[in-house]
Enzyme design. Sequence first.
Site, short mmCIF file in Angstrom:
data_model
loop_
_atom_site.label_atom_id
_atom_site.label_comp_id
_atom_site.label_asym_id
_atom_site.label_seq_id
_atom_site.Cartn_x
_atom_site.Cartn_y
_atom_site.Cartn_z
N TYR A 43 30.20 20.48 -14.65
CA TYR A 43 29.56 19.83 -15.81
C TYR A 43 28.40 20.67 -16.33
O TYR A 43 27.72 21.35 -15.56
CB TYR A 43 29.06 18.43 -15.44
CG TYR A 43 30.16 17.44 -15.18
CD1 TYR A 43 30.82 16.80 -16.22
CD2 TYR A 43 30.55 17.15 -13.88
CE1 TYR A 43 31.84 15.89 -15.98
CE2 TYR A 43 31.58 16.24 -13.62
CZ TYR A 43 32.21 15.62 -14.68
OH TYR A 43 33.22 14.73 -14.44
N GLU A 44 28.16 20.55 -17.62
CA GLU A 44 27.08 21.31 -18.26
C GLU A 44 25.71 20.99 -17.66
O GLU A 44 24.77 21.76 -17.78
CB GLU A 44 27.08 21.00 -19.76
CG GLU A 44 26.34 22.00 -20.60
CD GLU A 44 26.42 21.65 -22.08
OE1 GLU A 44 25.99 20.55 -22.45
OE2 GLU A 44 26.91 22.48 -22.86
N SER A 45 25.59 19.84 -17.04
CA SER A 45 24.31 19.45 -16.44
C SER A 45 24.05 20.22 -15.15
O SER A 45 22.93 20.19 -14.64
CB SER A 45 24.33 17.96 -16.14
OG SER A 45 25.45 17.63 -15.34
N GLY B 101 26.01 24.03 -25.18
CA GLY B 101 26.59 25.16 -24.45
C GLY B 101 27.93 25.62 -24.99
O GLY B 101 28.59 26.46 -24.37
#
Lengths: 258, 258, 323, 323
Positions: free
Chosen positions: A55-57, A135
């Site tokens: 995940y982008e997190s 992103g």
Amino acid sequence: MNAGSNAAVTSSELLAAVASRELAGKNTVFAGIGLPTLAVSLAQLTVAPDIEIVYESGVCGAHPSHLPETIADSVLITDSEAVLSMPALFGYVLQGGRIDVGFLGAAQIDRWGNLNSSVIGDWHAPKVRLPGSGGAMEVMANSREVFVVMRRHDPRSFLAELDFCTSPGPDRALRDGIRPRGAGVTRVITDLGILARDGVGEELRLVATHPGVTVEQVREATGWDLAVADELTTVEPPTGAELRLLRDDVDPDRVYLR
Amino acid sequence: MNAGSNAAVTSSELLAAVASRELAGKNTVFAGIGLPTLAVSLAQLTVAPDIEIVYESGVCGAHPSHLPETIADSVLITDSEAVLSMPALFGYVLQGGRIDVGFLGAAQIDRWGNLNSSVIGDWHAPKVRLPGSGGAMEVMANSREVFVVMRRHDPRSFLAELDFCTSPGPDRALRDGIRPRGAGVTRVITDLGILARDGVGEELRLVATHPGVTVEQVREATGWDLAVADELTTVEPPTGAELRLLRDDVDPDRVYLR
Amino acid sequence: MDNPVAASKPPVRRPDKTTTMREAIAAHVTDGATVALEGFTHLIPTAAGHEIIRQGRRDLTVARMTADIVTDQLIAGGCVRKLVSSFVGNSTAGSLGELRRRIETGQPEPLEYEEYSHYGMICRYLAGAQRLPFYPLRSYAGSDVPSVNPDIRKVTSPYPGPDGAEEQIYVVPPLNPDVTIVHAQRADRAGNTQIWGLTGIQAEAVYAARKAIVVVEEVVADEVIRSDPNRTVIPAHAVDAVVECPGGAHPAFAQGYYDRDGEFYRSWSHISKDPDRLQRWLDEWVRGTADHAEYLAKLGEETRERLSVGEAWSQPVNYGRRQ
Amino acid sequence: MDNPVAASKPPVRRPDKTTTMREAIAAHVTDGATVALEGFTHLIPTAAGHEIIRQGRRDLTVARMTADIVTDQLIAGGCVRKLVSSFVGNSTAGSLGELRRRIETGQPEPLEYEEYSHYGMICRYLAGAQRLPFYPLRSYAGSDVPSVNPDIRKVTSPYPGPDGAEEQIYVVPPLNPDVTIVHAQRADRAGNTQIWGLTGIQAEAVYAARKAIVVVEEVVADEVIRSDPNRTVIPAHAVDAVVECPGGAHPAFAQGYYDRDGEFYRSWSHISKDPDRLQRWLDEWVRGTADHAEYLAKLGEETRERLSVGEAWSQPVNYGRRQ
């Protein structure tokens, strides 16, 4: 809540099932919340049991107790296998070339798979200010390939000319004098069918339509003169097994299976 | 083990006490094990109670239960305030400009404070292969100023011409077309006295001698024509209080106070 | 290896940097300053943003990767001249009304906007923290973003590319905020700050800044921090002020302390859509509260109960002790 | 927020990458390969180095920031053609006899040496992990090192310097080892690796490599790793083989598991000074032992007791659980 597989197939179920099949043989997927999560979760139960979502997190190997509402939901972190800092996630994982498939959405896409998520209209005086890259530019530049899922296939989104190119595919990168690392968008999965391209120098062409959808319908919904594959196929609708897994295991409370 | 302050002052005690006084008003020190640790520990108890040592291993705010044997000793980690990765330590702390004083040693030093820790002789066929830079080049390039402690002041170490320059001061950087960030070596503390310079364009000059040491002795021990400050002073020997702290509190088991 | 440090050794003195939110903002956030507020969805420094509005700061340049509700509030509060960001949206829950009005209509006054991608912002902080003149990255090739942001430039590599030909790469310049503000779970009084869950870009944003304010759920004893030094994401030497402000990330979440207030996120689209309603909201919830404690009291017990979380404790690790 | 995932959901399958040291080295370390062995004084992959010697690998390029005892052993074992490093010394305890002989006398055969500073090596791993063509750093200006290492070059910044003039900066090229080997405290079977104490450059060296072997003190249950995901320094997706090898860092230390063997460090100067004695040592301790378990047995109970450490447990943190 456990709907049998006889209930009418929703658009989300269709898109999720179709996208999941494309993940066979892939190891790492960069995905946002919603349809991509459903597709990858289904793939984990079917064609790609070892596949990992990043995940982008910064979360890797999530084991959420509840379906996450955002890519940063606390339930993604608790019980996960690793949480990376932003420099590690974007630098080592994404730019480092560790992602097989990145999932992206966009407001606009063109025939080369270039994406706009910045503005509708002129950037300096936009009609609509959209969120921007996030992103997405990095996912496009660095994933081996990119899948785009679009709930609505229409000429406002499928454009001959983008208002602004936020996340360019490899052809635009090459013209800018920079050798691209990934193939760019290789699959666009929509409510009408599947568009595909292999990489640099190729434009998207229609490779499959959903049952009952005609080539003409798709071409009319596309803002450029859409090429059609010689061997056009019909998308196989979600199987009973796929629907059962989606409805009973992946999203029993219909958070994303709208 | 608690020697009274009447015991003869050792060379280590002298150097540590003199170096500690130079730390008044400083906040962060990059230090190796041995004399620099003693000097900073003494400064914490005297002129610079808030001073923080950052170790090359990544440890910040160490509270060791035993005197550490290396910069990576496990006793530096347990009970410390933070442990940084190498990219954070070298990138954010050192190159980021967070260090007031860096302590360095070297096999050879010249009049501009340039240092050699790579080879004696020709680099391609060295008489002696020394350890090399480690982080010395970064400490030199990025600390506000650098203190060098040399146990033995002799012409083999204080050279007109280095065999090889590992860690250059700001004058060499400027000649290489790059604007230096720090002042380079500002203090060289030896068994004969103290040499000092303020920054770019200045060479080291003798500013103080230890009691009983003559200017001629120091000049003879130096491989170049050593300049002498107009106001040459005599180093004040370690006070009774300094010796008591060093012997009773900092290094009661004489690990480094040889 | 039997060299225990004398038990009589006096403890090392550590500076006490704790202060109030009011004092921290008054001391470190000045009109016209560049202020980075970071926290990637997790640990957003909302309470600090509200205090900036209360103190009526003007002409700020705000840097924030994910410009969300607190950014919209700062803009509506009249504090912001320019925004530097890579994502302007209310998470997955809708739009930022004030930000869109400013950019789309220039009303009530225009907002300067500097657009980057996420990694572009990350690399700007990396360059800032490392005191580098630029940071290279494999984004922007073929994008229109450099055409509207002249600070995104190219460098030629001095090494041949994989095909033996000359290789070019985009670079971004350093971002060195006058002050960076982050929210964290806990810190000691000297500023050693521990974060778990998403750690984002907080360390780099702090190291890149001239001054740093850390807002925490709890100021804890030195021994708590020192029992687990690897958990310290921001060391004391990079911190200028420590503010204890429980609940200070609401409506964002603090892993292990409280959950995200999804209802509030969804409501923000409606509140911010109408400029009058938005100003009334600010009057009531920010300008009309003396501090974050009042804001939380106003939020009420029920909301705080709804956002409370259960327990999932980490298993401890042994750092070892020389015997 | 009440959407618990169905209890019936099958667990996600995780690949099992555990293997033996013998198999891991045989599979991933080939003659002529570039092998990074990292661990900054802490967690040195000694046992892996010994297995490379046992298997008689040749012509390796070894990358290691602090080239110390295990490097000297690999060189004496005839495995190394070239060394890439920033510090060649036996910590604070003396010299590396074999390395110095090779460089100073070229006997029994010369050793190619590529010299960097620590941050130069760090930046090479950073560039490698980030797939960058180069990485800029403020070292090397005025140093003689670039004159003996033509891979250290300069780039001109496209932004004006602080004085408005053009600014130049040195850069280093990426280092992408064929395989990186690191030692860690623990991992799960899929390769999620947790390190505490000094974490050094291990994550970057692994991400920079084509293949990665992680040697651990303990393979632990998934639940142990997942109770504290922030402790995972190297995620599973970057790891190809997991080898359980307790004591595998000796004579280096593993924080919380065992301490550094200072006696052995001091003895190495003497052992390595005499080439015959050094070869006898390798025959007895490396080539003469089947694996690291035999090496440890030979080391004896008394030594292991001397290096044992007491307890200093981290205080747990709450990751929280949605209710």
